[in-house]
Design a protein around this motif. Structure first.
Motif, PDB file in Angstrom:
ATOM      1  N   ASP A  37       0.670  -1.326  -0.111  1.00  0.00           N
ATOM      2  CA  ASP A  37      -0.105  -0.144  -0.058  1.00  0.00           C
ATOM      3  C   ASP A  37       0.818   1.290  -0.050  1.00  0.00           C
ATOM      4  O   ASP A  37       0.601   2.263  -0.402  1.00  0.00           O
ATOM      5  CB  ASP A  37      -1.032   0.002   1.236  1.00  0.00           C
ATOM      6  N   VAL A  38       1.761   1.301   0.790  1.00  0.00           N
ATOM      7  CA  VAL A  38       2.631   2.517   0.806  1.00  0.00           C
ATOM      8  C   VAL A  38       4.165   1.857   0.873  1.00  0.00           C
ATOM      9  O   VAL A  38       4.607   0.891   1.626  1.00  0.00           O
ATOM     10  CB  VAL A  38       2.426   3.304   2.152  1.00  0.00           C
ATOM     11  N   ALA A  39       5.121   2.842   0.271  1.00  0.00           N
ATOM     12  CA  ALA A  39       6.550   2.553   0.349  1.00  0.00           C
ATOM     13  C   ALA A  39       7.089   3.906   1.030  1.00  0.00           C
ATOM     14  O   ALA A  39       7.101   4.837   0.475  1.00  0.00           O
ATOM     15  CB  ALA A  39       7.191   2.379  -0.983  1.00  0.00           C
ATOM     16  N   THR A  40       7.893   3.808   2.145  1.00  0.00           N
ATOM     17  CA  THR A  40       8.833   4.767   2.628  1.00  0.00           C
ATOM     18  C   THR A  40      10.264   4.350   2.492  1.00  0.00           C
ATOM     19  O   THR A  40      10.753   5.019   1.565  1.00  0.00           O
ATOM     20  CB  THR A  40       8.541   4.782   3.882  1.00  0.00           C
ATOM     21  N   THR A  41      10.586   3.118   3.091  1.00  0.00           N
ATOM     22  CA  THR A  41      12.268   2.648   2.662  1.00  0.00           C
ATOM     23  C   THR A  41      11.897   1.578   1.978  1.00  0.00           C
ATOM     24  O   THR A  41      13.026   1.098   1.230  1.00  0.00           O
ATOM     25  CB  THR A  41      12.623   2.215   4.156  1.00  0.00           C
ATOM     26  N   GLY A  42      10.609   1.125   1.910  1.00  0.00           N
ATOM     27  CA  GLY A  42      10.604  -0.038   0.856  1.00  0.00           C
ATOM     28  C   GLY A  42      10.678  -1.431   1.788  1.00  0.00           C
ATOM     29  O   GLY A  42      10.705  -2.520   1.181  1.00  0.00           O
ATOM     30  N   GLY A  43      11.105  -1.565   3.022  1.00  0.00           N
ATOM     31  CA  GLY A  43      11.564  -2.645   3.880  1.00  0.00           C
ATOM     32  C   GLY A  43      10.577  -3.475   3.904  1.00  0.00           C
ATOM     33  O   GLY A  43      10.846  -4.731   3.717  1.00  0.00           O
ATOM     34  N   SER A  44       9.168  -3.366   3.857  1.00  0.00           N
ATOM     35  CA  SER A  44       8.002  -4.394   4.109  1.00  0.00           C
ATOM     36  C   SER A  44       7.990  -5.048   2.577  1.00  0.00           C
ATOM     37  O   SER A  44       7.749  -6.359   2.720  1.00  0.00           O
ATOM     38  CB  SER A  44       6.895  -3.679   4.595  1.00  0.00           C
ATOM     39  N   THR A  45       8.127  -4.168   1.643  1.00  0.00           N
ATOM     40  CA  THR A  45       7.896  -4.762   0.318  1.00  0.00           C
ATOM     41  C   THR A  45       9.225  -5.687  -0.113  1.00  0.00           C
ATOM     42  O   THR A  45       8.848  -6.720  -0.608  1.00  0.00           O
ATOM     43  CB  THR A  45       7.957  -3.608  -0.756  1.00  0.00           C
TER      44      THR A  45
END
Length: 189
Positions: free
Chosen positions: A123-131
Protein backbone atom coordinates in the motif's frame (compact mmCIF):
# COMPACT_ATOMS: atom_id res chain seq x y z
CA UNK A 1 -9.68 6.65 -12.13
CA UNK A 2 -6.28 7.73 -10.81
CA UNK A 3 -7.38 11.29 -10.08
CA UNK A 4 -10.48 10.03 -8.31
CA UNK A 5 -8.35 7.66 -6.19
CA UNK A 6 -5.94 10.48 -5.31
CA UNK A 7 -8.89 12.59 -4.17
CA UNK A 8 -10.34 9.68 -2.14
CA UNK A 9 -6.95 9.01 -0.52
CA UNK A 10 -6.72 12.69 0.43
CA UNK A 11 -10.15 12.53 2.03
CA UNK A 12 -9.73 9.24 3.88
CA UNK A 13 -6.07 8.29 4.18
CA UNK A 14 -3.63 11.20 3.92
CA UNK A 15 -2.54 13.68 6.58
CA UNK A 16 -0.12 16.57 6.06
CA UNK A 17 1.51 19.01 8.46
CA UNK A 18 3.91 21.87 7.75
CA UNK A 19 6.06 20.59 10.64
CA UNK A 20 6.89 16.94 11.44
CA UNK A 21 3.91 15.73 13.48
CA UNK A 22 3.51 12.05 12.59
CA UNK A 23 5.61 9.26 14.08
CA UNK A 24 6.58 6.56 11.57
CA UNK A 25 7.29 2.88 12.24
CA UNK A 26 11.01 3.74 12.22
CA UNK A 27 10.43 6.18 15.08
CA UNK A 28 11.27 9.11 12.82
CA UNK A 29 8.89 12.07 12.68
CA UNK A 30 7.36 13.06 9.34
CA UNK A 31 5.20 15.81 7.85
CA UNK A 32 3.17 13.16 5.97
CA UNK A 33 1.03 10.27 7.11
CA UNK A 34 -0.62 7.75 4.80
CA UNK A 35 -2.89 4.97 6.03
CA UNK A 36 -4.40 3.50 2.86
CA UNK A 37 -6.73 1.04 4.62
CA UNK A 38 -9.72 3.42 5.02
CA UNK A 39 -9.56 3.94 1.26
CA UNK A 40 -8.65 0.44 0.04
CA UNK A 41 -11.33 -1.11 2.24
CA UNK A 42 -14.09 1.26 1.13
CA UNK A 43 -16.30 0.16 -1.80
CA UNK A 44 -15.23 2.92 -4.22
CA UNK A 45 -11.62 2.81 -3.09
CA UNK A 46 -11.54 -0.95 -3.58
CA UNK A 47 -12.99 -0.57 -7.08
CA UNK A 48 -10.51 2.13 -8.11
CA UNK A 49 -7.49 0.47 -6.48
CA UNK A 50 -8.27 -2.92 -7.98
CA UNK A 51 -8.61 -1.56 -11.50
CA UNK A 52 -5.52 0.66 -11.31
CA UNK A 53 -3.39 -2.08 -9.77
CA UNK A 54 -4.56 -4.59 -12.37
CA UNK A 55 -3.68 -2.12 -15.15
CA UNK A 56 -0.21 -1.67 -13.62
CA UNK A 57 0.48 -5.43 -13.61
CA UNK A 58 -1.57 -6.60 -16.60
CA UNK A 59 1.35 -6.96 -19.03
CA UNK A 60 3.67 -8.68 -16.50
CA UNK A 61 2.75 -12.27 -17.34
CA UNK A 62 2.01 -12.87 -13.64
CA UNK A 63 -0.67 -15.29 -12.52
CA UNK A 64 -1.01 -13.85 -9.00
CA UNK A 65 -0.71 -10.65 -7.01
CA UNK A 66 -0.09 -10.15 -3.31
CA UNK A 67 2.16 -8.89 -0.59
CA UNK A 68 2.79 -8.64 3.11
CA UNK A 69 -0.32 -8.82 5.26
CA UNK A 70 -2.17 -6.58 6.10
CA UNK A 71 -1.48 -3.57 3.90
CA UNK A 72 -1.40 -5.52 0.65
CA UNK A 73 -4.36 -7.81 1.38
CA UNK A 74 -7.32 -5.58 0.41
CA UNK A 75 -5.42 -4.39 -2.67
CA UNK A 76 -4.60 -7.94 -3.79
CA UNK A 77 -8.23 -9.02 -3.36
CA UNK A 78 -9.53 -5.97 -5.21
CA UNK A 79 -7.02 -6.59 -8.02
CA UNK A 80 -8.03 -10.25 -8.35
CA UNK A 81 -11.68 -9.22 -8.47
CA UNK A 82 -11.00 -6.54 -11.11
CA UNK A 83 -8.98 -9.04 -13.15
CA UNK A 84 -11.97 -11.41 -13.28
CA UNK A 85 -14.23 -8.56 -14.37
CA UNK A 86 -11.76 -7.85 -17.19
CA UNK A 87 -11.76 -11.52 -18.23
CA UNK A 88 -8.07 -11.96 -17.37
CA UNK A 89 -8.14 -13.56 -13.92
CA UNK A 90 -5.15 -13.49 -11.57
CA UNK A 91 -5.15 -14.96 -8.08
CA UNK A 92 -4.58 -13.05 -4.88
CA UNK A 93 -2.14 -14.21 -2.22
CA UNK A 94 -1.00 -13.01 1.18
CA UNK A 95 2.42 -13.22 2.81
CA UNK A 96 2.47 -13.78 6.54
CA UNK A 97 4.40 -11.57 8.95
CA UNK A 98 5.38 -14.65 10.93
CA UNK A 99 5.72 -18.12 9.51
CA UNK A 100 2.93 -20.59 10.14
CA UNK A 101 4.15 -23.17 12.68
CA UNK A 102 1.51 -25.86 12.22
CA UNK A 103 0.07 -27.89 9.35
CA UNK A 104 2.05 -27.02 6.23
CA UNK A 105 4.70 -24.56 7.39
CA UNK A 106 4.80 -21.69 4.87
CA UNK A 107 4.95 -17.95 4.38
CA UNK A 108 2.48 -17.56 1.50
CA UNK A 109 -1.28 -18.22 1.57
CA UNK A 110 -3.43 -18.45 -1.54
CA UNK A 111 -4.10 -20.56 -4.61
CA UNK A 112 -0.54 -20.39 -5.88
CA UNK A 113 2.23 -22.88 -6.66
CA UNK A 114 6.04 -22.68 -6.69
CA UNK A 115 7.35 -21.50 -10.05
CA UNK A 116 4.46 -19.12 -10.74
CA UNK A 117 5.20 -15.55 -11.82
CA UNK A 118 3.83 -13.04 -9.33
CA UNK A 119 3.60 -9.32 -8.71
CA UNK A 120 4.38 -8.19 -5.17
CA UNK A 121 2.36 -5.18 -4.07
CA UNK A 122 2.18 -2.88 -1.07
CA UNK A 123 0.00 0.00 0.00
CA UNK A 124 2.77 2.47 0.92
CA UNK A 125 6.54 2.58 0.43
CA UNK A 126 8.75 4.71 2.64
CA UNK A 127 12.03 2.78 2.86
CA UNK A 128 10.62 -0.21 0.98
CA UNK A 129 11.43 -2.58 3.86
CA UNK A 130 8.09 -4.40 4.03
CA UNK A 131 7.93 -4.79 0.25
CA UNK A 132 11.47 -6.18 0.17
CA UNK A 133 10.57 -8.60 2.98
CA UNK A 134 7.56 -9.75 0.94
CA UNK A 135 9.74 -10.21 -2.16
CA UNK A 136 12.24 -12.30 -0.22
CA UNK A 137 9.54 -14.46 1.37
CA UNK A 138 7.78 -14.99 -1.97
CA UNK A 139 11.07 -16.12 -3.50
CA UNK A 140 11.76 -18.43 -0.55
CA UNK A 141 8.47 -20.18 -1.43
CA UNK A 142 9.64 -20.68 -5.01
CA UNK A 143 7.67 -17.85 -6.60
CA UNK A 144 9.16 -15.78 -9.43
CA UNK A 145 8.68 -12.11 -8.57
CA UNK A 146 8.46 -10.29 -11.92
CA UNK A 147 7.28 -6.87 -10.74
CA UNK A 148 6.57 -4.77 -7.66
CA UNK A 149 3.78 -2.21 -7.65
CA UNK A 150 3.23 0.23 -4.80
CA UNK A 151 -0.03 2.13 -4.38
CA UNK A 152 1.59 5.21 -2.75
CA UNK A 153 5.27 6.13 -2.96
CA UNK A 154 6.23 8.46 -0.10
CA UNK A 155 9.24 9.49 -2.23
CA UNK A 156 11.74 8.80 0.55
CA UNK A 157 13.97 6.27 -1.21
CA UNK A 158 11.72 3.21 -0.96
CA UNK A 159 11.24 2.77 -4.70
CA UNK A 160 15.00 2.82 -5.28
CA UNK A 161 15.48 0.19 -2.57
CA UNK A 162 12.72 -1.99 -4.04
CA UNK A 163 14.17 -1.59 -7.55
CA UNK A 164 17.42 -3.12 -6.29
CA UNK A 165 15.42 -6.33 -5.64
CA UNK A 166 12.98 -6.21 -8.56
CA UNK A 167 14.12 -4.06 -11.48
CA UNK A 168 10.52 -3.63 -12.67
CA UNK A 169 9.13 -1.60 -9.77
CA UNK A 170 6.62 1.21 -10.05
CA UNK A 171 4.20 3.28 -7.99
CA UNK A 172 0.70 4.31 -8.96
CA UNK A 173 0.53 7.50 -6.86
CA UNK A 174 3.26 9.71 -5.38
CA UNK A 175 3.37 11.77 -2.22
CA UNK A 176 3.70 14.90 -4.37
CA UNK A 177 0.39 14.09 -6.07
CA UNK A 178 -1.28 13.62 -2.68
CA UNK A 179 0.16 16.88 -1.31
CA UNK A 180 -1.03 18.78 -4.38
CA UNK A 181 -4.54 17.38 -3.98
CA UNK A 182 -4.56 17.91 -0.21
CA UNK A 183 -3.62 21.58 -0.64
CA UNK A 184 -6.60 22.04 -2.99
CA UNK A 185 -9.16 20.35 -0.76
CA UNK A 186 -7.81 21.07 2.75
CA UNK A 187 -9.94 24.18 3.34
CA UNK A 188 -13.04 22.20 2.31
CA UNK A 189 -12.42 19.37 4.80
Amino acid sequence: MKNELIHLLCQKSFKFSETPAFKLVSGRMSRFYVNCKPTTMSPRGMFLTGHLMFAAMQDSGASAVGGLTFGADPIAMATAFASELKGQPVNAFSIRKSQKDHGIVKWVEGDILPGEKVVVIDDVATTGGSTIKAIERARSEGLEVVRAVILVDRQEGGMDNISAHVPNATAIITRDELVACWKKIAPAT
